[in-house]
Design a protein around this motif. Structure first.
Motif, mmCIF file in Angstrom:
data_model
loop_
_atom_site.group_PDB
_atom_site.id
_atom_site.type_symbol
_atom_site.label_atom_id
_atom_site.label_comp_id
_atom_site.label_asym_id
_atom_site.label_seq_id
_atom_site.Cartn_x
_atom_site.Cartn_y
_atom_site.Cartn_z
ATOM 1 N N UNK A 270 0.841 -1.204 0.000
ATOM 2 C CA UNK A 270 0.000 0.000 0.000
ATOM 3 C C UNK A 270 0.875 1.252 0.000
ATOM 4 N N UNK A 271 0.455 2.206 -0.799
ATOM 5 C CA UNK A 271 1.121 3.513 -0.928
ATOM 6 C C UNK A 271 0.045 4.532 -0.549
ATOM 7 N N UNK A 272 0.150 5.090 0.668
ATOM 8 C CA UNK A 272 -0.973 5.839 1.248
ATOM 9 C C UNK A 272 -0.702 7.346 1.176
ATOM 10 N N UNK A 273 -1.513 8.066 0.418
ATOM 11 C CA UNK A 273 -1.292 9.506 0.217
ATOM 12 C C UNK A 273 -2.390 10.303 0.919
ATOM 13 N N UNK A 274 -1.988 11.134 1.897
ATOM 14 C CA UNK A 274 -2.952 11.999 2.599
ATOM 15 C C UNK A 274 -3.010 13.372 1.943
ATOM 16 N N UNK A 275 -4.146 14.058 2.159
ATOM 17 C CA UNK A 275 -4.309 15.360 1.491
ATOM 18 C C UNK A 275 -3.466 16.457 2.129
ATOM 19 N N UNK A 276 -2.808 16.145 3.275
ATOM 20 C CA UNK A 276 -1.912 17.157 3.839
ATOM 21 C C UNK A 276 -0.499 17.037 3.259
ATOM 22 N N UNK A 277 -0.300 16.139 2.317
ATOM 23 C CA UNK A 277 1.006 16.071 1.654
ATOM 24 C C UNK A 277 0.957 16.981 0.436
ATOM 25 N N UNK A 278 1.783 18.016 0.456
ATOM 26 C CA UNK A 278 1.613 19.085 -0.535
ATOM 27 C C UNK A 278 2.220 18.742 -1.902
ATOM 28 N N UNK A 433 2.587 15.506 5.374
ATOM 29 C CA UNK A 433 3.460 16.563 5.904
ATOM 30 C C UNK A 433 3.243 16.758 7.399
ATOM 31 N N UNK A 434 2.330 15.988 7.983
ATOM 32 C CA UNK A 434 2.053 16.071 9.410
ATOM 33 C C UNK A 434 2.879 14.991 10.109
ATOM 34 N N UNK A 435 3.889 15.419 10.871
ATOM 35 C CA UNK A 435 4.846 14.452 11.440
ATOM 36 C C UNK A 435 4.158 13.487 12.401
ATOM 37 N N UNK A 436 3.160 13.953 13.119
ATOM 38 C CA UNK A 436 2.451 13.053 14.038
ATOM 39 C C UNK A 436 1.696 11.985 13.272
ATOM 40 N N UNK A 437 0.996 12.417 12.234
ATOM 41 C CA UNK A 437 0.249 11.444 11.436
ATOM 42 C C UNK A 437 1.221 10.451 10.767
ATOM 43 N N UNK A 438 2.329 10.965 10.243
ATOM 44 C CA UNK A 438 3.275 10.081 9.546
ATOM 45 C C UNK A 438 3.765 8.984 10.496
ATOM 46 N N UNK A 439 4.139 9.381 11.726
ATOM 47 C CA UNK A 439 4.611 8.380 12.695
ATOM 48 C C UNK A 439 3.493 7.422 13.105
ATOM 49 N N UNK A 440 2.311 7.990 13.349
ATOM 50 C CA UNK A 440 1.183 7.173 13.802
ATOM 51 C C UNK A 440 0.850 6.096 12.763
ATOM 52 N N UNK A 441 0.761 6.533 11.509
ATOM 53 C CA UNK A 441 0.384 5.579 10.460
ATOM 54 C C UNK A 441 1.525 4.585 10.221
ATOM 55 N N UNK A 442 2.760 5.075 10.239
ATOM 56 C CA UNK A 442 3.897 4.159 10.033
ATOM 57 C C UNK A 442 3.881 3.059 11.101
ATOM 58 N N UNK A 451 7.939 3.066 4.441
ATOM 59 C CA UNK A 451 8.597 4.301 3.996
ATOM 60 C C UNK A 451 7.722 5.490 4.352
ATOM 61 N N UNK A 452 8.355 6.600 4.673
ATOM 62 C CA UNK A 452 7.616 7.843 4.911
ATOM 63 C C UNK A 452 8.082 8.877 3.880
ATOM 64 N N UNK A 453 7.141 9.364 3.100
ATOM 65 C CA UNK A 453 7.390 10.400 2.086
ATOM 66 C C UNK A 453 8.453 10.013 1.062
#
Ligand code: NAD
Length: 495
Positions: A270-278, A433-442, A451-453
């Motif tokens: 899975x390659x998960x793209x959130x709308x806060x990634x600019x 781009x939200x560091x908390x979300x990136x860690x939480x989801x990872x 991978x993150x970003x």
């Protein structure tokens, strides 16, 4: 870009398809061969020894004799290191020949055989070589009356069974740690890509690895593969391949000597793209590059692209614009990005999944057709489906071709549930781009590599393997030694 005339070199190539057992090139015991054609244009590459139980038996007994007389395991670590380093140097020196064999055998672009497959193979061998004389054993914290040594010992005879998508690299991931630790190896390459494994074994012998230590028996899975996995003198199987055959490996071990089985299996990453990634354009470039690399025939291909609904239209537009940059071309042309699928069976499988995507209501936004049929080879356009649900066949099953599925989600909880809603757990990535979300989801992703970003960072220094039905154990890094060594405890009384 390489200026070599690869087509001319290919025309002159006469690869040797005989097995390599106990240091010698030999025909199959019963003389049988199979014809190996190139997926590039279906040209005949040659006849390959069709190894059977008798050939596996000869190879395993040679490996056992080599292990028992300690002609390899008994060498000082610094000596094994030197020989393996020489082996790595020889791989690099033969890089053009090995790259051409790999491309002809399984269809990947020559530029990547040269820039990825050969150097990664050599680096893997060299990295484990360098580790050999730097790893120490342990002494346990016991009372004064005794000393407890915890040592790692080579296991014995390792059976390595590998697939065709990265034939040399997959072999090296087994050979590096297994040989460095002092084991003997019998390697069974895929019947779809036997040539580079055979050449690697010749180079190993030239480098000074003693006869019998590294043997290669080409042949089919249900013949040579099964015989190797059932053999009573094989101590462990390092398997990379499909989950279907991985199940069989466990069965073979149960029916024979309970040999250790390490399975590196399929994926549906899975390659998960959130709308806060600019920087959506970068994410789109990355997913296209990773998905279509190696014709999509990668266990860790990001084949399930989960995109937050609010940016999904934009993301699909960006990906659809990237995909045509990977138009199929002649693998021997150094400019080609996407080569041939490995054979006609794989072509039919991939086209069958594309049909299933249409039938289940997916919207094909680009690609979707066979290409270059006039060459006689097996090519498919880079394909992107939008409007896919996680329960559809093309989202559940590993396709192993250039087909990407886009699945939309509303929020983080749904993204995680969809990403983890797979029988596989090899790799995943989160874009935010939200560091908390990136860690939480990872943390929440059930996969061996997250991978993150980014997606394509890779190195021999990190372990690789899967959760769930993507396998057990890890290739690469020092952790791979766990597969090919036994832990011994020695108690010594102190009066
Ligand atoms: P496969 O399972 O069909 O074959 C793999 C190897 O097993 C081949 O050498 C084959 O001859 C042998 N084999 C097949 N049937 C056998 C049997 N009955 N008994 C013993 N041996 C048998 O897989 P493939 O099509 O060659 O490779 C693609 C698969 O490999 C994909 O699922 C991919 O995801 C997986 N893969 C995983 C990783 C990883 O590290 N996790 C890496 C690369 C590929």
């Amino acid at each position: 870009m390489s200026t070599i005339d690869w087509a001319a070199r290919a025309a002159d190539l006469r690869p040797d398809g005989r097995a390599l057992i106990d240091g010698k090139r030999v025909d199959a015991a019963d003389g049988q061969t199979f014809a190996k054609h190139s997926p590039i244009d279906n040209r005949l590459l040659g006849a390959v020894a069709r190894g059977q139980a008798a050939d596996i038996d000869a190879a395993v007994l040679a490996a056992r004799a080599a292990f028992d007389d300690r002609r390899w395991a008994g060498k000082a670590p610094a000596v094994r290191k030197k020989i393996l380093q020489r082996f790595a140097d020889k791989i690099l020196a033969a890089k053009e020949e090995l790259a051409l064999l790999e491309t002809l055998d399984m269809g990947k672009p020559i530029q990547y055989s040269l820039s990825v497959d050969v150097p990664s193979t050599a680096r893997c061998i060299a990295w484990y070589a360098e580790a050999v004389d730097k790893i120490y054993d342990e002494i346990a914290p016991t009372p004064d009356s005794a000393l407890a040594l915890i040592t790692r010992e080579a296991m014995g005879v390792i059976g390595a069974i590998v697939p065709w998508n990265y034939p040399m690299i997959m072999a090296a991931w087994k050979l590096g740690p297994a040989l460095a630790a002092g084991n003997s190896v019998v390697l069974k390459p895929s019947e779809k890509s036997p040539y580079t494994a055979l050449r690697l074994a010749e180079l190993a012998i030239e480098a000074g690895i003693p006869p019998g230590v590294f043997n290669v028996v080409p042949g089919f899975g249900h013949e040579a593969g099964e015989a190797l996995a059932l053999h009573m003198e094989v101590d462990a199987i390092g398997f990379t391949g499909s989950t279907r055959v991985g199940r069989r490996m466990l069965d073979y071990a149960g029916r024979s000597n309970l040999k250790r089985v390490y399975n590196e299996l399929g994926g549906k990453s899975a390659f998960v793209v959130f709308d806060d990634f600019k920087d959506l354009a970068r994410a789109a470039r990355t997913v296209a590059g990773s998905m279509f690399f190696n014709q999509g025939e990668s266990c860790n291909a990001p084949s399930r692209v989960l995109v937050q609904a609010s940016v999904a239209d934009e993301f699909v537009r960006l990906v659809a614009a990237e995909a045509p940059k990977y138009a199929p071309g002649d693998p021997l042309n150094p400019a080609t990005e996407l080569g041939a699928l490995v054979d006609e069976t794989q072509l039919k499988t991939v086209l069958g999944y594309i049909d299933a995507g249409h039938a289940e209501g997916g919207r094909c936004v680009t690609g979707g057709r066979q290409a270059r049929a006039e060459t006689g080879g097996y090519y498919v356009e880079p394909t992107v489906f939008d409007g896919i649900r996680n329960d559809m066949k093309i989202a559940r099953e590993e396709i192993f071709g250039p087909v990407m599925s886009v699945i939309r989600f509303q929020d983080e909880a749904e993204a995680l549930a969809l990403a983890n809603g797979s029988a596989y757990g090899l790799q995943a990535s989160v874009w935010s781009d939200n560091i908390n979300r990136a860690h939480r989801v990872a943390r929440g992703l059930r996969a061996g590599t997250v991978h993150v970003n980014q997606y394509d960072e890779d190195d021999i220094t990190v372990p690789f393997g899967g959760y769930k039905q993507s396998g057990n154990g890890r290739d690469k890094s020092l952790h791979a030694f766990d597969k090919y060594t036994e832990l011994k405890t020695t108690w010594i009384r102190i009066d």
